[in-house]
Write a protein that holds these residues in place. Sequence first.
Motif, short mmCIF file in Angstrom:
data_model
loop_
_atom_site.label_atom_id
_atom_site.label_comp_id
_atom_site.label_asym_id
_atom_site.label_seq_id
_atom_site.Cartn_x
_atom_site.Cartn_y
_atom_site.Cartn_z
N HIS A 143 -22.49 -4.41 -14.10
CA HIS A 143 -22.84 -3.08 -14.24
C HIS A 143 -21.74 -2.42 -15.31
O HIS A 143 -20.46 -2.53 -15.14
CB HIS A 143 -22.87 -2.38 -13.12
CG HIS A 143 -23.28 -0.92 -13.31
ND1 HIS A 143 -22.72 0.26 -12.64
CD2 HIS A 143 -23.78 -0.28 -14.01
CE1 HIS A 143 -22.97 1.26 -12.82
NE2 HIS A 143 -23.71 1.12 -13.79
N SER A 144 -22.17 -1.97 -16.31
CA SER A 144 -21.29 -1.30 -17.35
C SER A 144 -21.78 -0.01 -17.82
O SER A 144 -23.10 0.26 -17.99
CB SER A 144 -21.40 -2.36 -18.72
OG SER A 144 -22.31 -2.45 -19.24
N ARG A 145 -20.95 0.98 -18.08
CA ARG A 145 -21.28 2.29 -18.58
C ARG A 145 -20.37 2.24 -19.95
O ARG A 145 -19.30 2.01 -20.05
CB ARG A 145 -20.73 3.32 -17.55
CG ARG A 145 -21.37 3.50 -16.34
CD ARG A 145 -21.15 4.76 -15.43
NE ARG A 145 -19.79 4.62 -15.05
CZ ARG A 145 -19.60 4.14 -13.83
NH1 ARG A 145 -20.57 4.02 -13.01
NH2 ARG A 145 -18.44 4.07 -13.19
N ILE A 146 -21.39 2.76 -20.92
CA ILE A 146 -20.52 2.64 -22.30
C ILE A 146 -20.69 4.12 -22.87
O ILE A 146 -21.89 4.96 -22.45
CB ILE A 146 -21.14 1.55 -23.32
CG1 ILE A 146 -22.66 1.94 -23.34
CG2 ILE A 146 -21.19 0.19 -22.68
CD1 ILE A 146 -23.37 1.21 -24.77
N ALA A 147 -19.88 4.45 -23.84
CA ALA A 147 -20.16 5.59 -24.61
C ALA A 147 -19.90 5.38 -26.03
O ALA A 147 -19.07 4.45 -26.38
CB ALA A 147 -19.30 6.74 -24.32
N ILE A 148 -20.83 5.75 -27.00
CA ILE A 148 -20.57 5.68 -28.29
C ILE A 148 -20.37 6.82 -29.15
O ILE A 148 -21.40 7.81 -28.97
CB ILE A 148 -22.13 4.75 -28.91
CG1 ILE A 148 -22.04 3.41 -27.97
CG2 ILE A 148 -21.79 4.43 -30.47
CD1 ILE A 148 -23.61 2.82 -28.31
N THR B 143 -30.00 -33.89 -13.56
CA THR B 143 -29.61 -32.50 -12.96
C THR B 143 -31.16 -31.70 -13.25
O THR B 143 -31.82 -32.28 -14.03
CB THR B 143 -28.80 -31.64 -14.23
OG1 THR B 143 -29.11 -31.64 -15.46
CG2 THR B 143 -27.59 -32.64 -13.73
N GLY B 144 -31.25 -30.62 -12.40
CA GLY B 144 -32.30 -29.70 -12.43
C GLY B 144 -31.77 -28.45 -12.25
O GLY B 144 -30.90 -28.45 -11.39
N SER B 145 -32.15 -27.34 -13.08
CA SER B 145 -31.67 -25.97 -12.74
C SER B 145 -32.87 -24.95 -13.01
O SER B 145 -33.90 -25.09 -13.62
CB SER B 145 -30.67 -25.75 -13.83
OG SER B 145 -31.34 -25.90 -15.12
N GLU B 146 -32.52 -23.83 -12.14
CA GLU B 146 -33.49 -22.64 -12.32
C GLU B 146 -32.48 -21.57 -12.34
O GLU B 146 -31.48 -21.24 -11.59
CB GLU B 146 -34.34 -22.61 -11.21
CG GLU B 146 -35.57 -23.68 -11.21
CD GLU B 146 -36.53 -23.46 -12.19
OE1 GLU B 146 -37.08 -22.44 -12.62
OE2 GLU B 146 -36.83 -24.39 -12.59
N ALA B 147 -32.86 -20.46 -13.19
CA ALA B 147 -31.74 -19.26 -13.41
C ALA B 147 -32.66 -18.00 -13.67
O ALA B 147 -32.26 -17.48 -14.78
CB ALA B 147 -30.90 -19.54 -14.49
N PRO B 148 -33.38 -17.56 -12.94
CA PRO B 148 -34.11 -16.24 -13.15
C PRO B 148 -33.19 -15.15 -13.18
O PRO B 148 -31.98 -15.16 -12.44
CB PRO B 148 -34.86 -16.12 -12.12
CG PRO B 148 -34.47 -16.79 -10.90
CD PRO B 148 -33.80 -18.13 -11.41
N GLY B 149 -33.37 -14.13 -14.04
CA GLY B 149 -32.46 -12.62 -14.08
C GLY B 149 -33.39 -11.58 -14.64
O GLY B 149 -34.16 -11.89 -15.37
N MET B 150 -32.81 -10.54 -14.47
CA MET B 150 -33.43 -9.23 -14.92
C MET B 150 -32.46 -8.12 -15.18
O MET B 150 -31.40 -8.09 -14.56
CB MET B 150 -34.68 -8.83 -14.08
CG MET B 150 -35.93 -9.84 -13.91
SD MET B 150 -37.23 -8.90 -12.98
CE MET B 150 -37.72 -7.88 -14.21
N ARG B 151 -32.78 -7.11 -16.04
CA ARG B 151 -31.95 -6.01 -15.95
C ARG B 151 -32.28 -4.98 -14.75
O ARG B 151 -32.91 -4.26 -14.92
CB ARG B 151 -32.06 -5.47 -17.29
CG ARG B 151 -31.14 -4.40 -17.68
CD ARG B 151 -31.25 -3.78 -18.89
NE ARG B 151 -30.10 -2.53 -18.85
CZ ARG B 151 -30.36 -1.52 -19.70
NH1 ARG B 151 -31.12 -1.59 -20.87
NH2 ARG B 151 -29.52 -0.46 -19.75
N ARG B 152 -31.73 -5.47 -13.56
CA ARG B 152 -31.85 -4.79 -12.57
C ARG B 152 -30.78 -4.77 -11.69
O ARG B 152 -30.01 -5.51 -11.91
CB ARG B 152 -33.33 -5.18 -11.84
CG ARG B 152 -34.64 -5.12 -12.29
CD ARG B 152 -35.75 -5.57 -11.52
NE ARG B 152 -35.83 -5.06 -9.98
CZ ARG B 152 -36.38 -5.32 -9.14
NH1 ARG B 152 -37.20 -6.29 -9.18
NH2 ARG B 152 -36.45 -4.52 -8.10
N GLY B 153 -30.68 -4.12 -10.55
CA GLY B 153 -29.67 -4.28 -9.64
C GLY B 153 -29.93 -5.36 -8.75
O GLY B 153 -30.92 -6.27 -8.61
#
Length: 334
Positions: free
Chosen positions: A23-28, A59-69
């Motif tokens: 989680h990041s908070r940025i200011a520009i 090897t085998g891999s799975e790596a799901p991800g989203m812009r969520r909490g």
Amino acid sequence: ADETARAVSSKVVQVSSTVLHRHSRIAIFNSEGLDVSDDRTWTRMTVAVVAENGGQRQTGSEAPGMRRGLEFLDGLDVRKLSATAADRAVRMLTAKPAPAGEMPVLIGNGFGGVIFHEACGHPLETEALRRKATPFAGRTGEAVAQPCLTALDDGTIPEAWGSLDVDDEGSPTQKTTLIEKGVLRTFLSDRIGAAECGVPRSGSARRESYRYAPVSRMRNTYIAAGESSVDDMLASMGGGLWAVRMGGGSVNPATGEFNFSVEEGYMVRNGKVTEPVRGATLTGKGHEILPRIRMVGSDLEFAPGTCGASSGMVPVCVGQPTLLVDPILVGGRS
């Protein structure tokens, strides 16, 4: 995840499972009076499985991800992810060495888009165009692929891993059509790249943190869905390699030369999927491979990842439907 993977087979010798939450908070601010802030949150789970038999490891891999909490994990079927990764690793243990030579290749959907990202996406950034380190320089408006191919970079897809509300120069993000029905339309740009190269700003300026200067970078980069089914493409290719899932690789952005391993592959004979093969690699130049993509599937999927460049490491998403490329140079041991 660990228990599920080990239950698949006694050949599973290692399971690595991680959760990333950021989680990041940025200011520009800039000297023109810009004052923009943004909240950014990403969550991703990775399961990597190693199977071993007689000194041979796969090897085998799975790596799901989203812009969520962290609520992203609530709907995640961890057992299914783990079983899929373990099953792939165990199945490839019995695979024969892949053949070598030029042949038709069916590249699987989802993470298969890593080849376009690396071999074509980076050369379509103004960061490469400014240095004339791209084979696409001076080709805007030209056909660089067959009419069945359209490629986009879209930072506005809701909750997608590479999406942004604003880029790291404070510009609103947008959907950018890079290649439309085979014709090169534009490049991904930041402020400097747009000014120097004479292209519109695309809201693509990105950086890992304030320690880096923002430059043009990809967000969610993908080849749009086509109309072909996997069965149609298998029948059309006749024989060759089906690269169901891609692994890691390397690329020279200036030339587009790439070399990627195949994590899960199968031989195709007379339009039918036959035995699994291991040790295959796909080699070529991105701008030369694009015109060889002659069929595009309807099964578009996305896969999250992390991209490193001069402005640091940033979350990106790759995607594509299944593609038929004829031919690609396949490296193998048989």
